[in-house]
Write a protein that holds these residues in place. Structure first.
Motif, PDB file in Angstrom:
ATOM      1  N   ASP A   1      43.442  40.239  50.854  1.00 47.65           N
ATOM      2  CA  ASP A   1      42.981  39.808  52.176  1.00 47.65           C
ATOM      3  C   ASP A   1      41.481  39.551  52.238  1.00 47.65           C
ATOM      4  OD1 ASP A   1      45.546  39.912  53.146  1.00 47.65           O
ATOM      5  OD2 ASP A   1      45.366  41.946  53.961  1.00 47.65           O
ATOM      6  N   ASP A   2      40.711  40.421  51.581  1.00 47.13           N
ATOM      7  CA  ASP A   2      39.255  40.347  51.745  1.00 47.13           C
ATOM      8  C   ASP A   2      38.532  39.563  50.660  1.00 47.13           C
ATOM      9  OD1 ASP A   2      39.746  41.911  53.923  1.00 47.13           O
ATOM     10  OD2 ASP A   2      38.990  43.780  53.046  1.00 47.13           O
ATOM     11  N   TYR A   3      39.168  39.399  49.509  1.00 44.35           N
ATOM     12  CA  TYR A   3      38.420  38.774  48.415  1.00 44.35           C
ATOM     13  C   TYR A   3      39.112  37.562  47.809  1.00 44.35           C
ATOM     14  CZ  TYR A   3      35.747  43.038  48.923  1.00 44.35           C
ATOM     15  OH  TYR A   3      34.994  44.054  49.453  1.00 44.35           O
ATOM     16  N   ILE A   4      40.446  37.599  47.681  1.00 43.66           N
ATOM     17  CA  ILE A   4      41.126  36.420  47.116  1.00 43.66           C
ATOM     18  C   ILE A   4      41.188  35.301  48.145  1.00 43.66           C
ATOM     19  CG2 ILE A   4      43.327  35.530  46.258  1.00 43.66           C
ATOM     20  CD1 ILE A   4      43.797  38.168  44.877  1.00 43.66           C
ATOM     21  N   LEU A   5      41.651  35.634  49.377  1.00 35.56           N
ATOM     22  CA  LEU A   5      41.764  34.602  50.408  1.00 35.56           C
ATOM     23  C   LEU A   5      40.405  34.075  50.839  1.00 35.56           C
ATOM     24  CD1 LEU A   5      44.669  36.041  52.626  1.00 35.56           C
ATOM     25  CD2 LEU A   5      44.779  34.283  50.862  1.00 35.56           C
ATOM     26  N   THR A   6      39.377  34.936  50.743  1.00 39.25           N
ATOM     27  CA  THR A   6      38.012  34.505  51.105  1.00 39.25           C
ATOM     28  C   THR A   6      37.249  33.951  49.902  1.00 39.25           C
ATOM     29  OG1 THR A   6      37.152  36.741  50.730  1.00 39.25           O
ATOM     30  CG2 THR A   6      37.908  36.200  52.966  1.00 39.25           C
ATOM     31  N   LYS A   7      37.876  34.007  48.724  1.00 36.96           N
ATOM     32  CA  LYS A   7      37.290  33.474  47.477  1.00 36.96           C
ATOM     33  C   LYS A   7      35.977  34.159  47.110  1.00 36.96           C
ATOM     34  CE  LYS A   7      39.475  28.973  48.135  1.00 36.96           C
ATOM     35  NZ  LYS A   7      39.296  27.509  48.215  1.00 36.96           N
ATOM     36  N   ASP A   8      35.941  35.492  47.308  1.00 37.25           N
ATOM     37  CA  ASP A   8      34.761  36.293  46.949  1.00 37.25           C
ATOM     38  C   ASP A   8      34.959  36.801  45.523  1.00 37.25           C
ATOM     39  OD1 ASP A   8      32.735  38.124  46.591  1.00 37.25           O
ATOM     40  OD2 ASP A   8      32.962  39.066  48.545  1.00 37.25           O
ATOM     41  N   LYS A   9      34.371  36.100  44.545  1.00 36.66           N
ATOM     42  CA  LYS A   9      34.587  36.437  43.142  1.00 36.66           C
ATOM     43  C   LYS A   9      33.971  37.780  42.772  1.00 36.66           C
ATOM     44  CE  LYS A   9      34.778  31.611  41.658  1.00 36.66           C
ATOM     45  NZ  LYS A   9      34.160  30.590  40.784  1.00 36.66           N
ATOM     46  N   HIS A  10      32.772  38.057  43.287  1.00 38.51           N
ATOM     47  CA  HIS A  10      32.098  39.307  42.949  1.00 38.51           C
ATOM     48  C   HIS A  10      32.892  40.511  43.473  1.00 38.51           C
ATOM     49  CE1 HIS A  10      28.887  42.106  42.013  1.00 38.51           C
ATOM     50  NE2 HIS A  10      28.910  42.539  43.278  1.00 38.51           N
ATOM     51  N   GLY A  11      33.305  40.454  44.719  1.00 35.62           N
ATOM     52  CA  GLY A  11      34.095  41.543  45.306  1.00 35.62           C
ATOM     53  C   GLY A  11      35.439  41.687  44.613  1.00 35.62           C
ATOM     54  N   LEU A  12      36.033  40.532  44.236  1.00 36.94           N
ATOM     55  CA  LEU A  12      37.316  40.559  43.528  1.00 36.94           C
ATOM     56  C   LEU A  12      37.203  41.342  42.224  1.00 36.94           C
ATOM     57  CD1 LEU A  12      40.241  39.621  43.131  1.00 36.94           C
ATOM     58  CD2 LEU A  12      39.331  37.509  42.114  1.00 36.94           C
ATOM     59  N   LEU A  13      36.100  41.096  41.484  1.00 36.84           N
ATOM     60  CA  LEU A  13      35.895  41.779  40.215  1.00 36.84           C
ATOM     61  C   LEU A  13      35.749  43.284  40.426  1.00 36.84           C
ATOM     62  CD1 LEU A  13      35.373  41.761  37.167  1.00 36.84           C
ATOM     63  CD2 LEU A  13      32.937  41.333  37.665  1.00 36.84           C
ATOM     64  N   ILE A  14      35.007  43.664  41.453  1.00 32.21           N
ATOM     65  CA  ILE A  14      34.787  45.093  41.727  1.00 32.21           C
ATOM     66  C   ILE A  14      36.112  45.790  42.029  1.00 32.21           C
ATOM     67  CG2 ILE A  14      33.761  46.735  43.347  1.00 32.21           C
ATOM     68  CD1 ILE A  14      31.385  44.813  43.586  1.00 32.21           C
ATOM     69  N   TYR A  15      36.936  45.147  42.880  1.00 31.62           N
ATOM     70  CA  TYR A  15      38.193  45.794  43.257  1.00 31.62           C
ATOM     71  C   TYR A  15      39.228  45.788  42.127  1.00 31.62           C
ATOM     72  CZ  TYR A  15      37.285  47.178  48.020  1.00 31.62           C
ATOM     73  OH  TYR A  15      36.814  47.835  49.121  1.00 31.62           O
ATOM     74  N   VAL A  16      39.160  44.775  41.279  1.00 31.14           N
ATOM     75  CA  VAL A  16      40.027  44.781  40.097  1.00 31.14           C
ATOM     76  C   VAL A  16      39.647  45.950  39.181  1.00 31.14           C
ATOM     77  CG1 VAL A  16      40.594  43.550  37.969  1.00 31.14           C
ATOM     78  CG2 VAL A  16      40.617  42.341  40.146  1.00 31.14           C
ATOM     79  N   LEU A  17      38.318  46.185  39.067  1.00 29.51           N
ATOM     80  CA  LEU A  17      37.864  47.327  38.258  1.00 29.51           C
ATOM     81  C   LEU A  17      38.283  48.650  38.888  1.00 29.51           C
ATOM     82  CD1 LEU A  17      34.293  46.111  37.219  1.00 29.51           C
ATOM     83  CD2 LEU A  17      36.339  46.263  35.782  1.00 29.51           C
ATOM     84  N   PHE A  18      38.234  48.698  40.250  1.00 30.60           N
ATOM     85  CA  PHE A  18      38.726  49.899  40.941  1.00 30.60           C
ATOM     86  C   PHE A  18      40.196  50.152  40.610  1.00 30.60           C
ATOM     87  CE2 PHE A  18      35.392  49.833  44.528  1.00 30.60           C
ATOM     88  CZ  PHE A  18      34.680  50.845  43.920  1.00 30.60           C
ATOM     89  N   MET A  19      40.983  49.081  40.662  1.00 33.54           N
ATOM     90  CA  MET A  19      42.406  49.207  40.374  1.00 33.54           C
ATOM     91  C   MET A  19      42.641  49.672  38.937  1.00 33.54           C
ATOM     92  SD  MET A  19      43.841  45.814  42.359  1.00 33.54           S
ATOM     93  CE  MET A  19      45.546  46.087  41.906  1.00 33.54           C
ATOM     94  N   LEU A  20      41.824  49.134  38.020  1.00 38.20           N
ATOM     95  CA  LEU A  20      41.934  49.530  36.626  1.00 38.20           C
ATOM     96  C   LEU A  20      41.578  51.004  36.452  1.00 38.20           C
ATOM     97  CD1 LEU A  20      42.374  48.788  33.656  1.00 38.20           C
ATOM     98  CD2 LEU A  20      39.956  48.115  33.548  1.00 38.20           C
ATOM     99  N   GLY A  21      40.529  51.451  37.155  1.00 37.75           N
ATOM    100  CA  GLY A  21      40.102  52.847  37.073  1.00 37.75           C
ATOM    101  C   GLY A  21      41.182  53.800  37.557  1.00 37.75           C
ATOM    102  N   PHE A  22      41.789  53.469  38.713  1.00 38.57           N
ATOM    103  CA  PHE A  22      42.866  54.312  39.232  1.00 38.57           C
ATOM    104  C   PHE A  22      44.085  54.295  38.306  1.00 38.57           C
ATOM    105  CE2 PHE A  22      40.568  54.299  43.273  1.00 38.57           C
ATOM    106  CZ  PHE A  22      40.802  55.602  43.711  1.00 38.57           C
ATOM    107  N   LEU A  23      44.332  53.155  37.686  1.00 41.33           N
ATOM    108  CA  LEU A  23      45.444  53.056  36.746  1.00 41.33           C
ATOM    109  C   LEU A  23      45.220  53.963  35.538  1.00 41.33           C
ATOM    110  CD1 LEU A  23      48.128  51.746  35.948  1.00 41.33           C
ATOM    111  CD2 LEU A  23      46.815  49.893  34.882  1.00 41.33           C
ATOM    112  N   ILE A  24      43.977  53.966  35.028  1.00 41.56           N
ATOM    113  CA  ILE A  24      43.646  54.821  33.882  1.00 41.56           C
ATOM    114  C   ILE A  24      43.791  56.295  34.247  1.00 41.56           C
ATOM    115  CG2 ILE A  24      41.772  55.571  32.363  1.00 41.56           C
ATOM    116  CD1 ILE A  24      40.759  52.663  32.395  1.00 41.56           C
TER     117      ILE A  24
END
Length: 588
Positions: free
Chosen positions: A54-77
């Motif tokens: 909602d906040d980064y893909i639909l708004t095309k915010d690449k920097h925020g997208l990267l941060i949240y993908v890293l968050f998801m990766l961290g929680f996955l680990i």
């Protein structure tokens, strides 16, 4: 076996199991905390997915997208790490608990009366001590904590669903009662099915154990085909027991998958309509709900599956505890933990019955003086072997008293009493171990040098040295690599090295060849010298040398005296026995 109580979960039995977690409290708490954290880490992913879409893909915010993908990766680990720790320590806890239970069970079985083993199947006891106890471990490794973790995850998921969209949540929750009801019915059915499975496993183990042990009899009497048919029948019942569980699984497991598909379809349909016509539902929420539906419904199926495991473990626990609750041991209340005896034995009006109201000894009384050799003779079932069983306190007498040196044997600790008595049986049991260990029974007080010296004294050293690896020769299971005569010689040496004050020979020469008999006779002369000896035998030479002969018939002492004295009794029981049996041996 444990009875079907009708309960899906036996709380009292579970509380009893939890008692065994006391030494491992820290591990128990860690596993519980790990289960809580796993639910937190799991729910973080759909929340992050919603925000990312909602906040980064639909708004095309690449920097925020990267941060949240890293968050998801961290929680996955983190989830992977804690999942590993959770599985490892849950299994470690389960294995530690069953180690303690198995030790307690085996120690309990070691102290059972012989009467318990007279009535119990060896195969069933082995199943309890090995297979059933291993199943108990799954309560902790695959059942209890996995169920707790899944329930926590479901509760957290339901809370997050309501927080995101109560309307979409109601669609999902409307399907839950169907799955919960199906799970409940499934659990009750599986409880009964697993009872039957464990019973059939026990029957199968018992049957196989007995036939393998008695394989010689099976083949001697050409029973192969009959026993194969019997095995097929038992094996078929075992298969049918398992197929019942497979049938219930086949019915139940498609239900959660179907419910999951229906819920996803309804959420996509209703959520898509709301996203297209209003702003009350976002695309990210729909994707998060699709992920959470799987997280909500999949644990329901897993819980049912793990509940099966939990129930099977509880059934096994009930069967194991039924043995632990069995009170069948000789009361060891004697106050004398060490005795220095001379070897006088007195039976005074001793009554005994293996089965209540079916007396096998009818008030027998006799005395054996220190250093004497007493022979007990009589027909099969007369009560000869019962006497030595009672002297060793393998069974409790009904009434009367047994004394050793004027000390009531009930006043002596069992270990102290049996340390002074050595028994050589007709059917010699040997462990799958070396000759040395079968002689010493791994008693550290008996050295190799002591064994060799004793073997030379009773004339069996040369026989042992003729074997490969001599004293380190492995006799295999039940001493199968030795002849019956050789096993008897080993049993004589086993008795001799304990330096007993009282020696009992229970028909120890009744089934050996003439060469072994001569060796055994020489060994008998050596080990009975200076000791009180009770000899139950049919061999004329042994009986003739006895100081006193006790003649028994149907649980009574009918005659008593020396060989010469008993032969002088006209129409006497012993004289008749001598004329019928012993003269045949002399003329053979």
């Amino acid at each position: 076996m444990a009875k079907v109580t009708g309960k899906v979960f036996d709380v009292s039995l579970f509380k009893r199991l939890l008692f065994y977690t006391n030494p491992y409290k820290l591990t128990l708490y860690f596993v519980a905390i790990a289960a809580i954290l796993l639910s937190v880490f799991a729910i973080a992913r759909p929340i992050l997915l919603k925000i990312t879409v909602d906040d980064y893909i639909l708004t095309k915010d690449k920097h925020g997208l990267l941060i949240y993908v890293l968050f998801m990766l961290g929680f996955l680990i983190l989830e992977v790490i804690f999942q590993f720790l959770f599985v490892f320590y849950a299994n470690w806890l389960g294995q530690s608990i069953i180690k303690d239970i198995r030790q307690k069970l085996f120690n309990h079985m070691l102290n059972f009366k012989m009467a318990y083993y007279d009535k119990s199947s060896v195969g069933r006891l082995v199943t309890r001590a090995v297979s059933d106890i291993e199943t108990i471990a799954s309560i902790f490794s695959q059942g209890l904590f996995v169920i707790i973790a899944d329930l926590l995850k479901m509760l957290v998921v339901m809370g997050v669903m309501l927080w995101m969209s109560w309307k979409l949540s109601l669609i999902v929750f409307a399907i839950l009662p169907l799955i919960i009801y199906a799970t409940r019915v499934f659990q009750k059915a599986m409880k009964s099915a697993f009872e039957e499975v464990r019973a059939q496993i026990s029957n199968l183990n018992s049957f196989v154990q007995e036939r393998v042990t008695g394989m010689k009899i099976v083949q001697l009497f050409s029973r192969e085909e009959t026993e194969y048919k019997n095995f097929k029948s038992i094996n078929e019942k075992h298969k049918q027991g398992w197929l019942k569980t497979v049938w219930y699984n086949s019915i139940f497991f498609p239900i959660p998958e179907l419910a999951n598909a229906v819920a996803v379809g309804l959420v996509v349909w209703y959520g898509g309509l709301m996203a297209a016509t209003s702003d009350t539902v976002d695309v990210g929420e729909i994707l998060a709900f699709i992920m959470m539906i799987g997280m909500l419904f999949r644990p329901l199926r897993q819980i049912a599956d793990k509940f099966n495991t939990l129930q099977m473990g509880m059934v096994a626990a009930g069967r194991v505890f039924s043995i632990l609750d069995t009170e069948s041991k000789i009361e060891d209340d004697g106050k004398l933990s060490s005795i220095d005896i001379k070897g006088n034995i007195t039976f005074k009006d001793v009554h005994f019955s293996y089965v209540e109201d079916e007396e096998v000894l009818h008030g027998i009384s006799f005395e054996v003086k220190q250093g004497q050799t007493v022979a007990i003779v009589g027909a099969t079932g007369a009560g000869k072997s019962t006497i030595i069983n009672l002297l060793n306190r393998f069974y409790e007498i009904d009434s009367g008293t047994i004394y050793i040196d004027d000390i009531n044997i009930e006043e002596v600790k069992l270990a102290a009493l049996r340390a002074k008595i050595a028994v050589v049986l007709q059917d010699v049991f040997m462990f799958a171990d070396t000759i040395l260990n079968n002689i010493t029974l791994e008693n550290p007080a008996i050295t190799r040098e002591t064994v060799i010296k004793a073997a030379k004294q009773i004339g069996v050293h040369d026989f042992i040295m003729s074997l490969p690896n001599n004293y380190d020769y492995n006799v295999k299971e039940r001493g199968g690599m030795l002849s019956s005569g050789q096993r008897q010689l080993i049993s004589f040496l086993r008795a001799y090295v304990t330096n007993p004050r009282i020696l009992i020979l229970d028909e120890a020469t009744s089934s050996v060849d003439s060469y072994s008999e001569q060796l055994i006779q020489n060994a008998t002369d050596t080990i009975t010298k200076g000791r009180t000896s009770i000899v139950i035998a049919h061999r004329l030479a042994t009986i003739k040398k006895a100081d006193t002969i006790i003649v028994m018939d149907a649980g009574n002492i009918v005659e008593q005296g020396s060989h010469t004295e008993l032969l002088q009794i006209e129409k006497g029981y012993y004289r008749n026995l001598y004329e019928v049996q012993f003269i045949q041996q002399e003329t053979a």
